[in-house]
Enzyme design. Structure first.
Site, PDB file in Angstrom:
ATOM      1  N   GLY A 262       1.990   0.986  -4.554  1.00 59.39           N
ATOM      2  CA  GLY A 262       1.493   2.151  -5.285  1.00 59.39           C
ATOM      3  C   GLY A 262       2.278   2.435  -6.556  1.00 59.39           C
ATOM      4  O   GLY A 262       2.328   3.568  -7.014  1.00 59.39           O
TER       5      GLY A 262
ATOM      6  N   ARG B  13      -6.001  -5.639   1.808  1.00 57.33           N
ATOM      7  CA  ARG B  13      -6.938  -4.562   2.122  1.00 57.33           C
ATOM      8  C   ARG B  13      -7.998  -4.496   1.034  1.00 57.33           C
ATOM      9  O   ARG B  13      -7.914  -5.205   0.039  1.00 57.33           O
ATOM     10  CB  ARG B  13      -6.184  -3.238   2.138  1.00 57.33           C
TER      11      ARG B  13
ATOM     12  N   ILE C 191       8.570  -9.146 -17.478  1.00 60.01           N
ATOM     13  CA  ILE C 191       7.715  -9.872 -18.423  1.00 60.01           C
ATOM     14  C   ILE C 191       7.320  -8.919 -19.563  1.00 60.01           C
ATOM     15  O   ILE C 191       6.869  -7.805 -19.309  1.00 60.01           O
ATOM     16  CB  ILE C 191       6.433 -10.383 -17.727  1.00 60.01           C
TER      17      ILE C 191
ATOM     18  N   HIS D  41      -2.132  -7.154 -16.367  1.00 65.23           N
ATOM     19  CA  HIS D  41      -2.283  -7.226 -14.912  1.00 65.23           C
ATOM     20  C   HIS D  41      -3.723  -7.669 -14.644  1.00 65.23           C
ATOM     21  O   HIS D  41      -4.661  -6.943 -14.948  1.00 65.23           O
ATOM     22  CB  HIS D  41      -2.007  -5.858 -14.279  1.00 65.23           C
TER      23      HIS D  41
HETATM   24  P1  ADP Z   1      -4.983  -0.597  -5.652  1.00 63.13           P
HETATM   25  O1  ADP Z   1      -3.766  -1.406  -5.311  1.00 63.13           O
HETATM   26  O2  ADP Z   1      -5.979  -0.492  -4.578  1.00 63.13           O
HETATM   27  O3  ADP Z   1      -5.541  -0.946  -6.949  1.00 63.13           O
HETATM   28  P2  ADP Z   1      -3.114   1.290  -6.385  1.00 63.13           P
HETATM   29  O4  ADP Z   1      -2.288   0.122  -6.763  1.00 63.13           O
HETATM   30  O5  ADP Z   1      -3.301   2.370  -7.367  1.00 63.13           O
HETATM   31  O6  ADP Z   1      -4.532   0.846  -5.869  1.00 63.13           O
HETATM   32  O7  ADP Z   1      -2.632   1.938  -5.081  1.00 63.13           O
HETATM   33  C1  ADP Z   1      -1.840   1.245  -4.203  1.00 63.13           C
HETATM   34  C2  ADP Z   1      -1.638   2.124  -3.023  1.00 63.13           C
HETATM   35  O8  ADP Z   1      -1.479   3.475  -3.468  1.00 63.13           O
HETATM   36  C3  ADP Z   1      -2.786   2.177  -2.083  1.00 63.13           C
HETATM   37  O9  ADP Z   1      -2.768   1.199  -1.094  1.00 63.13           O
HETATM   38  C4  ADP Z   1      -2.491   3.490  -1.464  1.00 63.13           C
HETATM   39  O10 ADP Z   1      -1.374   3.373  -0.631  1.00 63.13           O
HETATM   40  C5  ADP Z   1      -2.092   4.339  -2.582  1.00 63.13           C
HETATM   41  N1  ADP Z   1      -3.265   5.005  -3.131  1.00 63.13           N
HETATM   42  C6  ADP Z   1      -3.774   4.872  -4.374  1.00 63.13           C
HETATM   43  N2  ADP Z   1      -4.815   5.665  -4.548  1.00 63.13           N
HETATM   44  C7  ADP Z   1      -5.019   6.315  -3.389  1.00 63.13           C
HETATM   45  C8  ADP Z   1      -5.954   7.286  -2.921  1.00 63.13           C
HETATM   46  N3  ADP Z   1      -6.907   7.751  -3.675  1.00 63.13           N
HETATM   47  N4  ADP Z   1      -5.839   7.749  -1.662  1.00 63.13           N
HETATM   48  C9  ADP Z   1      -4.864   7.310  -0.879  1.00 63.13           C
HETATM   49  N5  ADP Z   1      -3.962   6.393  -1.253  1.00 63.13           N
HETATM   50  C10 ADP Z   1      -4.015   5.901  -2.479  1.00 63.13           C
HETATM   51  P1  ADP Z   2       2.945  -2.375  -6.413  1.00 67.19           P
HETATM   52  O1  ADP Z   2       3.155  -2.949  -5.053  1.00 67.19           O
HETATM   53  O2  ADP Z   2       3.592  -1.070  -6.590  1.00 67.19           O
HETATM   54  O3  ADP Z   2       1.512  -2.433  -6.813  1.00 67.19           O
HETATM   55  P2  ADP Z   2       3.351  -4.658  -8.181  1.00 67.19           P
HETATM   56  O4  ADP Z   2       4.355  -5.731  -7.915  1.00 67.19           O
HETATM   57  O5  ADP Z   2       1.938  -4.992  -7.906  1.00 67.19           O
HETATM   58  O6  ADP Z   2       3.777  -3.353  -7.392  1.00 67.19           O
HETATM   59  O7  ADP Z   2       3.494  -4.190  -9.703  1.00 67.19           O
HETATM   60  C1  ADP Z   2       2.817  -3.078 -10.194  1.00 67.19           C
HETATM   61  C2  ADP Z   2       2.852  -3.085 -11.711  1.00 67.19           C
HETATM   62  O8  ADP Z   2       4.191  -3.100 -12.198  1.00 67.19           O
HETATM   63  C3  ADP Z   2       2.220  -4.306 -12.359  1.00 67.19           C
HETATM   64  O9  ADP Z   2       0.834  -4.157 -12.506  1.00 67.19           O
HETATM   65  C4  ADP Z   2       2.935  -4.356 -13.697  1.00 67.19           C
HETATM   66  O10 ADP Z   2       2.423  -3.419 -14.592  1.00 67.19           O
HETATM   67  C5  ADP Z   2       4.322  -3.918 -13.341  1.00 67.19           C
HETATM   68  N1  ADP Z   2       5.186  -5.073 -13.024  1.00 67.19           N
HETATM   69  C6  ADP Z   2       5.485  -5.532 -11.792  1.00 67.19           C
HETATM   70  N2  ADP Z   2       6.314  -6.606 -11.862  1.00 67.19           N
HETATM   71  C7  ADP Z   2       6.531  -6.824 -13.173  1.00 67.19           C
HETATM   72  C8  ADP Z   2       7.324  -7.776 -13.909  1.00 67.19           C
HETATM   73  N3  ADP Z   2       8.060  -8.702 -13.297  1.00 67.19           N
HETATM   74  N4  ADP Z   2       7.305  -7.705 -15.266  1.00 67.19           N
HETATM   75  C9  ADP Z   2       6.593  -6.751 -15.907  1.00 67.19           C
HETATM   76  N5  ADP Z   2       5.856  -5.832 -15.275  1.00 67.19           N
HETATM   77  C10 ADP Z   2       5.818  -5.852 -13.921  1.00 67.19           C
HETATM   78 MG    MG Z   3       0.377  -4.092  -6.918  1.00 67.17          MG
END
Ligand code: ADP
Ligand code: ADP
Ligand code: MG
Length: 496
Positions: A167, A295, A206, A211
């Site tokens: 999140g 999910r 990076i 993304h």
């Molecule tokens: P996604 O990964 O589905 O694109 P986000 O990265 O914004 O969405 O959200 C990652 C996590 O944040 C979700 O798995 C959930 O835990 C939480 N989250 C985001 N939006 C919601 C929501 N509207 N209701 C509940 N949990 C949420």
């Molecule tokens: P989460 O589990 O919270 O979704 P992610 O690893 O998917 O975490 O990263 C969420 C966001 O953080 C990415 O969409 C990007 O914007 C930023 N991010 C994550 N890792 C990096 C990285 N190594 N370099 C630059 N931006 C990053």
């Molecule tokens: Mg993520």
């Protein structure tokens, strides 16, 4: 097919799942906390089941109570449990508890969630499957000394990441040795407090990435396909604000390569169900595996719109043990789709969340317009949960047409009672860099300094809504959006 499915979630996604069940002739049972008794989900579901919390406990706890939910699913005669997103959706213990109770968890096996839920383990699996990773530590960073050594090796800036993060939380940038020294212990403490796991690791930060993620779908019989990509670079504090499919940045070759990588990664992880492979893509179109979300994703509708596939129905079919009825060749993406996350946050007050009662609501409609929401007029939004209240999903023949259509829909969207992100989305969709597809994950940091003051944002929504109601005259816009829209469409020269 199952005859009854338990929905272990709330809000818009509960409604989405209930509707998919109905499409397939499956009955739904929605578990709900008392604060959600009047929610749309409870009205839509065939049955509802109250979930209790201890006195003083947050209502959130009801949706996180594995034991109680499993018991409720069994007692109500369900054969399967849909976890939605958030809450228990990525908890291996929940998938396991369902299995123990003889219920089908609509998602991957617990072993697979465990393998992918820890970002370090996921990196290992994907590395051996041949996916390119964001450069970083191989495994967790146990000590500050180790972190400093790795960071010196790959060069600053680096990102300290919680292995169990999600999140957009649990990340910290360090531009220098000093910042890493300060941030490392803090990150560990925060990770422990937020995710119950203090394991952190390092990634190279990076510069200006995009993304871009790939939707995958897998059955229990070894078939895996992907459904193309979604661009999710418009983010605030690492959280997505708007998503689109396809990505305006990818060329066909990179798109194919990313799709193939995701399918291979899913095979390597023994994946079942729908899932998302997240990647960062740099300015030279090199892509790097980031994480897997095991999910349904918030932004899944844009994929549904361009592929014509109902992802929740697919989830139900494969959870029921059926073979995929789609092959990779069946997946053809048509047109363009954009999703705006409508939150109850004030874009002018640094997105401070504020909820209340929905005093007035008119949802946009027309060709290519879909709104996934649990809002209705009069609904009192409880303030115990996420601030996302609706998703506006707009689809058109190409990107330009879709942006125009989305602006029209945002102009039509009347929601009175509290501030929302609607004006923010109107700003975003009119931004020349957005229109040109020229952005990275830093776009909002670089460009958003609050909404331009054009005098129409400050109307007192409550007052206007009340006046409108009493006069019972043809309704003007509740929040000045129509006037605004006419003005802005002139400004940007868009077709109306
Ligand atoms: P996604 O990964 O589905 O694109 P986000 O990265 O914004 O969405 O959200 C990652 C996590 O944040 C979700 O798995 C959930 O835990 C939480 N989250 C985001 N939006 C919601 C929501 N509207 N209701 C509940 N949990 C949420
Ligand atoms: P989460 O589990 O919270 O979704 P992610 O690893 O998917 O975490 O990263 C969420 C966001 O953080 C990415 O969409 C990007 O914007 C930023 N991010 C994550 N890792 C990096 C990285 N190594 N370099 C630059 N931006 C990053
Ligand atoms: Mg993520």
């Amino acid at each position: 097919m199952f005859s009854k499915v338990f929905v272990a979630n709330r809000g818009e996604i509960a409604c989405r799942v209930i509707r998919a069940c109905r499409t397939l002739g499956v009955q739904s049972v929605l578990g709900f906390h008392e604060v959600d008794r009047a929610s749309l989900g409870v009205r839509l579901a065939d049955f509802s089941y109250p979930l209790q919390t201890a006195p003083g406990e947050s209502p959130r706890a009801a949706y996180l109570d594995i034991e109680q939910i499993v018991e409720a699913a069994r007692k109500s005669g369900c054969q399967a449990v849909h976890p939605g997103y958030g809450f228990l959706s990525e908890r291996a213990e929940f998938s396991e508890a369902c299995r123990q109770a003889g219920l089908t968890f609509i998602g991957p096996e617990p072993e697979c969630i465990t393998r992918l839920g820890d970002k370090n383990q996921a990196r290992e699996v994907m590395k051996s499957a041949g996916l390119p990773l964001v450069p970083g530590s191989d495994g967790p960073c146990e000590s500050l000394e180790q972190a400093l050594e790795i960071a010196t090796g790959m060069g600053y800036p680096v990102l300290i990441k919680a292995a169990g993060g999600g999140g957009g939380r649990g990340m910290r940038r360090a531009y220098s040795e000093e910042e890493l020294k300060v941030g490392f212990e803090q990150a560990k403490r925060e990770a422990l407090a937020s995710f119950g796991n203090d394991s952190v690791y390092l990634e190279k930060y990076i510069a200006r990435p995009r993304h871009i993620e790939i939707q995958i779908l897998a059955d229990n019989h070894g078939n895996v396909i992907h459904l193309g990509e979604r661009e999710c670079s418009v983010q605030r504090r690492f959280q997505k604000m708007l998503e689109e499919a396809p990505s305006p940045f990818l060329d066909e070759k990179t798109r194919q390569a990313m799709g193939t990588a995701a399918v291979e990664g899913a095979r390597a992880a023994g994946y079942r169900g729908v899932g998302t492979f997240e990647f960062l893509v740099d300015e030279n179109k090199n892509f790097y595996f980031l994480e897997v979300n095991t999910r349904l994703q918030v932004e899944h509708p844009v994929t549904e719109e361009v592929t014509g596939v109902d992802l929740v129905c697919e989830q139900l079919w494969v959870a029921n043990g059926e073979k995929l009825r789609l092959s990779q060749d069946d997946i053809v993406c048509r047109g363009w789709s954009i999703e705006c996350r409508i939150t109850c946050e004030d874009p002018d007050l640094n997105f401070t969340p504020a909820v209340g009662q929905v005093r007035g609501l008119r949802l946009p409609a027309g060709p290519g317009v879909r709104v996934d929401t649990h809002l209705y007029e009069g609904y009192k939004v409880p303030n115990d949960f996420d601030s996302m209240l609706a998703k506006l999903i707009v689809t058109g023949s190409d990107r330009e047409a879709t942006i125009g259509r989305a602006l029209g829909a945002l102009g039509e969207f009347e929601l009175a009672g509290f501030p929302t992100s609607i004006p923010f989305h109107r700003w975003l969709l009119q931004h020349p860099r957005f229109a040109a597809g020229d952005f990275s994950t830093h776009f909002l940091e670089e460009e958003f300094q609050g909404l331009p003051d054009d005098g129409t944002q400050d109307l007192d929504l409550l007052t206007v809504a009340a006046v409108v109601k009493h006069q019972n005259t043809p309704r003007p816009s509740l929040n000045g959006q129509s006037a605004n829209w006419a003005r802005s469409s002139r400004l940007s020269g868009l077709r109306t």
